[in-house]
Design a protein around this motif. Sequence first.
Motif, PDB file in Angstrom:
ATOM      1  N   PRO A  74      10.085  -5.678  -3.294  1.00  0.00           N
ATOM      2  CA  PRO A  74      10.546  -5.204  -1.989  1.00  0.00           C
ATOM      3  C   PRO A  74       9.410  -4.796  -1.046  1.00  0.00           C
ATOM      4  N   VAL A  75       8.169  -4.795  -1.533  1.00  0.00           N
ATOM      5  CA  VAL A  75       7.030  -4.364  -0.721  1.00  0.00           C
ATOM      6  C   VAL A  75       6.282  -5.608  -0.240  1.00  0.00           C
ATOM      7  N   PRO A  76       6.229  -5.839   1.067  1.00  0.00           N
ATOM      8  CA  PRO A  76       5.496  -6.999   1.583  1.00  0.00           C
ATOM      9  C   PRO A  76       4.015  -6.907   1.227  1.00  0.00           C
ATOM     10  N   ALA A  77       3.407  -8.029   0.953  1.00  0.00           N
ATOM     11  CA  ALA A  77       1.996  -8.067   0.548  1.00  0.00           C
ATOM     12  C   ALA A  77       1.090  -8.018   1.768  1.00  0.00           C
ATOM     13  N   THR A  78       1.163  -6.917   2.501  1.00  0.00           N
ATOM     14  CA  THR A  78       0.301  -6.724   3.662  1.00  0.00           C
ATOM     15  C   THR A  78      -1.094  -6.335   3.201  1.00  0.00           C
ATOM     16  N   GLN A  79      -2.036  -6.380   4.141  1.00  0.00           N
ATOM     17  CA  GLN A  79      -3.414  -5.990   3.821  1.00  0.00           C
ATOM     18  C   GLN A  79      -3.448  -4.545   3.300  1.00  0.00           C
ATOM     19  N   LYS A  80      -2.668  -3.675   3.921  1.00  0.00           N
ATOM     20  CA  LYS A  80      -2.630  -2.272   3.511  1.00  0.00           C
ATOM     21  C   LYS A  80      -2.091  -2.128   2.094  1.00  0.00           C
ATOM     22  N   SER A  81      -1.036  -2.854   1.764  1.00  0.00           N
ATOM     23  CA  SER A  81      -0.455  -2.799   0.423  1.00  0.00           C
ATOM     24  C   SER A  81      -1.439  -3.313  -0.619  1.00  0.00           C
ATOM     25  N   VAL A  82      -2.094  -4.419  -0.317  1.00  0.00           N
ATOM     26  CA  VAL A  82      -3.043  -5.016  -1.265  1.00  0.00           C
ATOM     27  C   VAL A  82      -4.243  -4.089  -1.475  1.00  0.00           C
ATOM     28  N   GLU A  83      -4.735  -3.476  -0.399  1.00  0.00           N
ATOM     29  CA  GLU A  83      -5.856  -2.540  -0.528  1.00  0.00           C
ATOM     30  C   GLU A  83      -5.471  -1.336  -1.387  1.00  0.00           C
ATOM     31  N   PHE A  84      -4.297  -0.774  -1.108  1.00  0.00           N
ATOM     32  CA  PHE A  84      -3.833   0.384  -1.871  1.00  0.00           C
ATOM     33  C   PHE A  84      -3.617  -0.004  -3.335  1.00  0.00           C
ATOM     34  N   GLY A  85      -3.015  -1.170  -3.567  1.00  0.00           N
ATOM     35  CA  GLY A  85      -2.823  -1.658  -4.930  1.00  0.00           C
ATOM     36  C   GLY A  85      -4.147  -1.866  -5.640  1.00  0.00           C
ATOM     37  N   GLY A  86      -5.164  -2.310  -4.900  1.00  0.00           N
ATOM     38  CA  GLY A  86      -6.495  -2.482  -5.479  1.00  0.00           C
ATOM     39  C   GLY A  86      -7.119  -1.169  -5.910  1.00  0.00           C
ATOM     40  N   ARG A  87      -6.929  -0.140  -5.096  1.00  0.00           N
ATOM     41  CA  ARG A  87      -7.449   1.181  -5.479  1.00  0.00           C
ATOM     42  C   ARG A  87      -6.755   1.681  -6.740  1.00  0.00           C
ATOM     43  N   LEU A  88      -5.431   1.504  -6.804  1.00  0.00           N
ATOM     44  CA  LEU A  88      -4.681   1.928  -7.987  1.00  0.00           C
ATOM     45  C   LEU A  88      -5.072   1.099  -9.205  1.00  0.00           C
ATOM     46  N   PHE A  89      -5.261  -0.201  -9.024  1.00  0.00           N
ATOM     47  CA  PHE A  89      -5.695  -1.076 -10.118  1.00  0.00           C
ATOM     48  C   PHE A  89      -7.042  -0.596 -10.647  1.00  0.00           C
ATOM     49  N   GLY A  90      -7.950  -0.228  -9.739  1.00  0.00           N
ATOM     50  CA  GLY A  90      -9.265   0.259 -10.149  1.00  0.00           C
ATOM     51  C   GLY A  90      -9.181   1.522 -10.986  1.00  0.00           C
ATOM     52  N   ILE A  91      -8.187   2.354 -10.714  1.00  0.00           N
ATOM     53  CA  ILE A  91      -8.037   3.613 -11.450  1.00  0.00           C
ATOM     54  C   ILE A  91      -7.326   3.403 -12.778  1.00  0.00           C
ATOM     55  N   TYR A  92      -6.181   2.740 -12.741  1.00  0.00           N
ATOM     56  CA  TYR A  92      -5.311   2.683 -13.912  1.00  0.00           C
ATOM     57  C   TYR A  92      -5.486   1.440 -14.783  1.00  0.00           C
ATOM     58  N   CYS A  93      -5.901   0.330 -14.217  1.00  0.00           N
ATOM     59  CA  CYS A  93      -5.856  -0.939 -14.948  1.00  0.00           C
ATOM     60  C   CYS A  93      -7.205  -1.443 -15.446  1.00  0.00           C
ATOM     61  N   THR A  94      -8.284  -1.138 -14.713  1.00  0.00           N
ATOM     62  CA  THR A  94      -9.579  -1.701 -15.087  1.00  0.00           C
ATOM     63  C   THR A  94     -10.110  -1.269 -16.448  1.00  0.00           C
ATOM     64  N   ASN A 147       5.368   7.243 -15.260  1.00  0.00           N
ATOM     65  CA  ASN A 147       5.178   8.640 -14.887  1.00  0.00           C
ATOM     66  C   ASN A 147       3.951   8.840 -14.010  1.00  0.00           C
ATOM     67  N   ASP A 148       3.061   7.875 -13.988  1.00  0.00           N
ATOM     68  CA  ASP A 148       1.822   8.007 -13.227  1.00  0.00           C
ATOM     69  C   ASP A 148       1.892   7.340 -11.857  1.00  0.00           C
ATOM     70  N   LEU A 149       2.621   6.247 -11.773  1.00  0.00           N
ATOM     71  CA  LEU A 149       2.725   5.489 -10.528  1.00  0.00           C
ATOM     72  C   LEU A 149       4.188   5.419 -10.097  1.00  0.00           C
ATOM     73  N   SER A 150       4.431   5.653  -8.819  1.00  0.00           N
ATOM     74  CA  SER A 150       5.792   5.537  -8.304  1.00  0.00           C
ATOM     75  C   SER A 150       6.186   4.054  -8.305  1.00  0.00           C
ATOM     76  N   PRO A 151       7.475   3.750  -8.193  1.00  0.00           N
ATOM     77  CA  PRO A 151       7.873   2.340  -8.131  1.00  0.00           C
ATOM     78  C   PRO A 151       7.155   1.579  -7.022  1.00  0.00           C
ATOM     79  N   THR A 152       7.024   2.186  -5.859  1.00  0.00           N
ATOM     80  CA  THR A 152       6.358   1.513  -4.745  1.00  0.00           C
ATOM     81  C   THR A 152       4.882   1.293  -5.043  1.00  0.00           C
ATOM     82  N   GLU A 153       4.226   2.259  -5.674  1.00  0.00           N
ATOM     83  CA  GLU A 153       2.818   2.079  -6.039  1.00  0.00           C
ATOM     84  C   GLU A 153       2.659   0.931  -7.030  1.00  0.00           C
ATOM     85  N   ARG A 154       3.589   0.809  -7.960  1.00  0.00           N
ATOM     86  CA  ARG A 154       3.526  -0.313  -8.915  1.00  0.00           C
ATOM     87  C   ARG A 154       3.684  -1.647  -8.194  1.00  0.00           C
ATOM     88  N   TRP A 155       4.553  -1.691  -7.180  1.00  0.00           N
ATOM     89  CA  TRP A 155       4.699  -2.938  -6.415  1.00  0.00           C
ATOM     90  C   TRP A 155       3.418  -3.246  -5.648  1.00  0.00           C
TER      91      TRP A 155
END
Length: 178
Positions: A74-94, A147-155
């Motif tokens: 449900p979250v469009p892949a805008t530049q803002k969404s991708v940047e925010f997702g990248g920051r979260l990926f750097g914290i939780y996934c790397t 518990n760490d990421l909201s549904p929108t943050e996961r998207w």
Amino acid sequence: MKKITLAIALLIAPAVAQAWPWSKDMSEQISIKPQESVDPDHPGMEPYPEHSIPVPGTTSFVQDMDGADKQKNPVPATQKSVEFGGRLFGIYCTPCHGYAGKGDGLVGQKLVLQPYNLTADHAKGVSDGYIWGMMTFGGAVMPSYANDLSPTERWNVVNYVRKVLQQGGTVQANVNGR
């Protein structure tokens, strides 16, 4: 005989004082239970404010991976969404998946089962809901991040994985959080 009497007295004393470890003092204390009001004249949850409406894309009620797999992002892949997702990926996934998403992170290298390579062809074929569901429910060695990421943050993380890791896109912001 005095020692036996003393031992029996020491065993009976806590029972008389009602201080057994399994007493219900903690569960029967004065406190407010979830969804309970402090106002005795108005018990229960407060109603939603008048004219309020739910915000789409912020809540998900899936209960298993099958339900997650069928979800649309449900979250469009805008530049803002991708940047925010990248920051979260750097914290939780790397730590496990590595910065490139190939499953070669420092923690991932020490695991018996190698983390999922998010850039492989078979990873590109899974649905957005599947990736979101893995973050939500976890997997064989992957913990749940519900518990760490909201549904929108996961998207947002899904958008980053799709646009940057799988399609070779770039983001303007530094996704490593440095």
